[in-house]
Write a protein that holds these residues in place. Structure first.
Motif, PDB file in Angstrom:
ATOM      1  N   PRO A 211       0.733  -1.262   0.009  1.00 37.34           N
ATOM      2  CA  PRO A 211       0.106   0.028  -0.203  1.00 37.34           C
ATOM      3  C   PRO A 211       0.763   1.474  -0.072  1.00 37.34           C
ATOM      4  N   SER A 212       2.038   1.201   0.763  1.00 36.65           N
ATOM      5  CA  SER A 212       2.832   2.437   0.740  1.00 36.65           C
ATOM      6  C   SER A 212       3.525   2.570  -0.814  1.00 36.65           C
ATOM      7  N   ILE A 213       3.851   1.671  -1.365  1.00 35.68           N
ATOM      8  CA  ILE A 213       4.383   1.843  -2.763  1.00 35.68           C
ATOM      9  C   ILE A 213       3.244   2.526  -3.679  1.00 35.68           C
ATOM     10  N   TRP A 214       2.282   1.713  -3.469  1.00 40.90           N
ATOM     11  CA  TRP A 214       0.844   1.973  -4.500  1.00 40.90           C
ATOM     12  C   TRP A 214       0.378   3.509  -4.248  1.00 40.90           C
ATOM     13  N   GLN A 215       0.557   3.993  -3.061  1.00 37.25           N
ATOM     14  CA  GLN A 215       0.122   5.452  -2.481  1.00 37.25           C
ATOM     15  C   GLN A 215       1.233   6.223  -3.194  1.00 37.25           C
ATOM     16  N   ALA A 216       2.582   6.005  -3.058  1.00 35.32           N
ATOM     17  CA  ALA A 216       3.541   6.727  -3.542  1.00 35.32           C
ATOM     18  C   ALA A 216       3.390   7.090  -4.920  1.00 35.32           C
ATOM     19  N   ILE A 217       3.220   5.891  -5.564  1.00 38.73           N
ATOM     20  CA  ILE A 217       3.246   6.242  -7.293  1.00 38.73           C
ATOM     21  C   ILE A 217       1.938   6.847  -7.782  1.00 38.73           C
ATOM     22  N   GLN A 218       0.769   5.852  -7.408  1.00 45.69           N
ATOM     23  CA  GLN A 218      -0.595   6.421  -7.994  1.00 45.69           C
ATOM     24  C   GLN A 218      -1.124   7.561  -7.265  1.00 45.69           C
ATOM     25  N   TRP A 219      -0.982   8.054  -6.167  1.00 51.97           N
ATOM     26  CA  TRP A 219      -1.474   9.170  -5.605  1.00 51.97           C
ATOM     27  C   TRP A 219      -0.838  10.191  -5.641  1.00 51.97           C
ATOM     28  N   CYS A 220       0.702   9.861  -5.236  1.00 51.41           N
ATOM     29  CA  CYS A 220       1.593  11.023  -5.129  1.00 51.41           C
ATOM     30  C   CYS A 220       2.262  11.491  -6.459  1.00 51.41           C
ATOM     31  N   GLY A 221       2.585  10.427  -7.364  1.00 46.92           N
ATOM     32  CA  GLY A 221       3.093  10.420  -8.579  1.00 46.92           C
ATOM     33  C   GLY A 221       4.840  10.542  -8.347  1.00 46.92           C
ATOM     34  N   ALA A 222       5.426   9.903  -7.443  1.00 50.65           N
ATOM     35  CA  ALA A 222       6.852   9.800  -7.101  1.00 50.65           C
ATOM     36  C   ALA A 222       7.704   9.458  -8.624  1.00 50.65           C
ATOM     37  N   ASP A 223       8.719  10.048  -8.782  1.00 53.72           N
ATOM     38  CA  ASP A 223       9.714   9.744  -9.612  1.00 53.72           C
ATOM     39  C   ASP A 223      10.322   8.441  -9.394  1.00 53.72           C
ATOM     40  N   ARG A 224      10.691   8.241  -7.955  1.00 52.90           N
ATOM     41  CA  ARG A 224      11.419   7.229  -7.679  1.00 52.90           C
ATOM     42  C   ARG A 224      10.958   6.737  -6.577  1.00 52.90           C
ATOM     43  N   ARG A 246      -0.180  -6.599 -10.509  1.00 51.10           N
ATOM     44  CA  ARG A 246      -0.307  -5.445 -11.344  1.00 51.10           C
ATOM     45  C   ARG A 246       0.598  -4.288 -10.898  1.00 51.10           C
ATOM     46  N   LEU A 247       0.683  -4.224  -9.571  1.00 53.19           N
ATOM     47  CA  LEU A 247       1.603  -3.097  -9.369  1.00 53.19           C
ATOM     48  C   LEU A 247       3.047  -3.491  -9.668  1.00 53.19           C
ATOM     49  N   ALA A 248       3.527  -4.608  -9.610  1.00 50.41           N
ATOM     50  CA  ALA A 248       4.926  -5.071  -9.809  1.00 50.41           C
ATOM     51  C   ALA A 248       5.175  -4.838 -11.200  1.00 50.41           C
ATOM     52  N   ASN A 249       4.087  -5.124 -12.272  1.00 52.85           N
ATOM     53  CA  ASN A 249       4.316  -5.269 -13.481  1.00 52.85           C
ATOM     54  C   ASN A 249       4.207  -3.465 -13.871  1.00 52.85           C
ATOM     55  N   TYR A 250       3.451  -2.854 -13.223  1.00 49.20           N
ATOM     56  CA  TYR A 250       3.499  -1.325 -13.518  1.00 49.20           C
ATOM     57  C   TYR A 250       4.909  -0.643 -13.176  1.00 49.20           C
ATOM     58  N   VAL A 251       5.285  -1.008 -12.225  1.00 48.93           N
ATOM     59  CA  VAL A 251       6.734  -0.387 -11.476  1.00 48.93           C
ATOM     60  C   VAL A 251       7.635  -0.866 -12.715  1.00 48.93           C
ATOM     61  N   ARG A 252       7.867  -2.125 -13.160  1.00 49.82           N
ATOM     62  CA  ARG A 252       8.814  -2.465 -14.263  1.00 49.82           C
ATOM     63  C   ARG A 252       8.344  -1.877 -15.520  1.00 49.82           C
ATOM     64  N   ASP A 253       7.096  -1.823 -15.796  1.00 47.53           N
ATOM     65  CA  ASP A 253       6.869  -1.273 -17.160  1.00 47.53           C
ATOM     66  C   ASP A 253       7.172   0.279 -17.413  1.00 47.53           C
ATOM     67  N   LYS A 254       6.762   0.988 -16.108  1.00 49.93           N
ATOM     68  CA  LYS A 254       7.100   2.384 -16.184  1.00 49.93           C
ATOM     69  C   LYS A 254       8.581   2.961 -15.870  1.00 49.93           C
ATOM     70  N   ARG A 255       9.283   1.765 -15.732  1.00 49.18           N
ATOM     71  CA  ARG A 255      10.772   2.061 -15.524  1.00 49.18           C
ATOM     72  C   ARG A 255      11.094   2.829 -14.191  1.00 49.18           C
ATOM     73  N   ILE A 256      10.132   2.691 -13.149  1.00 49.01           N
ATOM     74  CA  ILE A 256      10.263   3.326 -11.815  1.00 49.01           C
ATOM     75  C   ILE A 256      11.521   2.909 -10.905  1.00 49.01           C
ATOM     76  N   PRO A 257      12.339   3.919 -10.901  1.00 48.26           N
ATOM     77  CA  PRO A 257      13.748   3.313 -10.205  1.00 48.26           C
ATOM     78  C   PRO A 257      13.644   3.047  -8.812  1.00 48.26           C
ATOM     79  N   LEU A 258      14.024   1.898  -8.385  1.00 48.32           N
ATOM     80  CA  LEU A 258      14.294   1.673  -7.052  1.00 48.32           C
ATOM     81  C   LEU A 258      15.509   1.743  -6.327  1.00 48.32           C
ATOM     82  N   GLU A 259      15.480   2.543  -5.345  1.00 50.66           N
ATOM     83  CA  GLU A 259      16.587   3.036  -4.552  1.00 50.66           C
ATOM     84  C   GLU A 259      16.950   1.763  -3.444  1.00 50.66           C
TER      85      GLU A 259
END
Length: 363
Positions: A211-224, A246-259
């Motif tokens: 849920p933390s990852i989903w909110q960071a991306i889909q609600w907040c628009g995080a670049d990374r 679906r979330l993992a696929n989205y993160v990979r498809d959108k090339r969202i960087p993982l620090e």
């Protein structure tokens, strides 16, 4: 030929660091000296060597909350402009000595106002230290301004980041304990940053799950994503082929960087060991993975040491280390032309040189 780099080999390779906390990488001797100068009396040890050992031991509890408590001492001695400038300068010097050519170092300005310093003076002191350290040691260090997720100053810090973005601040971040403090509490800050075309990363998926990852991306628009290690919870690894949700696929498809910060993730309980760290599977699945230090003092680490641990755990060679490094430079908040120049003129030639000079016949 043996393609596995040693720690000394890795130190000589050009590297990029995206996730490093200024107050998590202070030299122990500097902490002792700044405590004496400022009258800070809370240190558990006043000998630099013993203090280093204390920080590393206190950080191995397996709890993110306990890990974060160690910062009271580093922040406690970073309450003047001179102290902040010194710590920032030494940070640039230490990173350059580890072979890093570009770094983004984060800190929370609001934590350094205990003696009444205005936020602007805090930012300017750190930027001064990074600029002088960069010039003297041949490294570019950009600042990420961090807001604490349990406080209510994120919009104010976001505005500060925008105000100083032409002076060395490259982006914004929120940090602190995730549980109970979702990133959506700071939507006004993220919406403001988006309107201002500003970059930001969000600590997510370290101490809390999907849920933390989903909110960071889909609600907040995080670049990374800062850490993002818990994305592994959306990947089913059994069977012949891993299955991505679906979330993992989205993160990979959108090339969202993982620090990713392997040693720190073990200390905070986000991963069991280096060998079991999700970074191995995520690299195989071609997520946009980067390797980072998080807190060099608390974790007793360096970027070279993090890479060396991955070489030992997963058998990585120069191609893998270059892949992680280029990922980081692609994901940096520096301008596109600067990223491209560093990749083509510094990183790739540097790794080619290391391959050539370190190829060793197998025994």
């Amino acid at each position: 030929m043996d393609d596995r780099p040693t720690l000394d080999d890795i130190r000589r390779a050009p590297k990029v660091l995206l996730h490093d906390h200024l107050d998590g990488g202070v030299r122990p001797r500097t902490i002792v000296e700044l405590a004496e100068e400022s009258g800070y009396a809370g240190l558990p040890e006043t000998d630099a060597r013993e203090l280093r050992a204390w920080f590393e031991a206190a950080s191995d509890s397996g709890s993110l909350e306990r890990y974060l408590e160690t910062f009271s001492h580093t922040v406690g001695v970073m309450q003047s402009a001179d102290a902040l400038a010194r710590v920032a300068y030494e940070c640039a010097e230490d990173l350059a000595a580890d072979g890093i050519v570009y770094a983004e170092v984060r800190y929370a300005p609001e934590l350094h106002t205990g003696t009444g310093m205005p936020l602007e003076q805090v930012v300017e002191a750190v930027l001064d230290g990074f600029a002088r350290g960069g010039r003297d040691h041949g490294i570019r260090v950009g600042a990420l301004l961090t807001a604490m997720r349990h406080q209510a100053r994120s919009k104010e810090i976001a505005e500060l980041a925008v105000r100083y973005r032409d002076a060395g601040v490259v982006g914004f971040d929120i940090a602190g304990a995730e549980a109970g403090y979702p990133p959506t509490r700071h939507l006004d800050a993220f919406e403001y940053l988006q309107r201002e075309n500003a970059h930001f990363t969000i600590h997510a998926g370290e101490g809390f799950g999907l849920p933390s990852i989903w909110q960071a991306i889909q609600w907040c628009g995080a670049d990374r994503l800062g850490h993002g290690v818990r994305i592994i919870d959306d990947i089913e690894a059994g069977g012949d082929e891993p299955r991505l949700g679906r979330l993992a696929n989205y993160v990979r498809d959108k090339r969202i960087p993982l620090e990713m910060c392997p040693t720190s993730n073990i200390q905070t309980g986000a991963a069991k060991s280096i060998e079991e760290h999700p970074i191995g599977l995520l690299r195989e699945l071609h997520f946009r993975v980067t390797v980072n230090t998080d807190n060099r003092l608390m974790s007793g680490t360096s970027l070279s040491a993090e890479f060396a641990k991955l070489v030992g755990a997963f058998g990585y060679g120069w191609d893998d280390l270059q892949w992680f490094t280029v990922n980081a430079m692609k994901s940096a908040f520096a301008p596109f032309d600067e990223r491209l120049e560093l990749i083509n003129e510094v990183l790739k030639p540097g790794f080619a040189q290391r391959r050539q000079s370190t190829s060793r016949p197998l025994a």
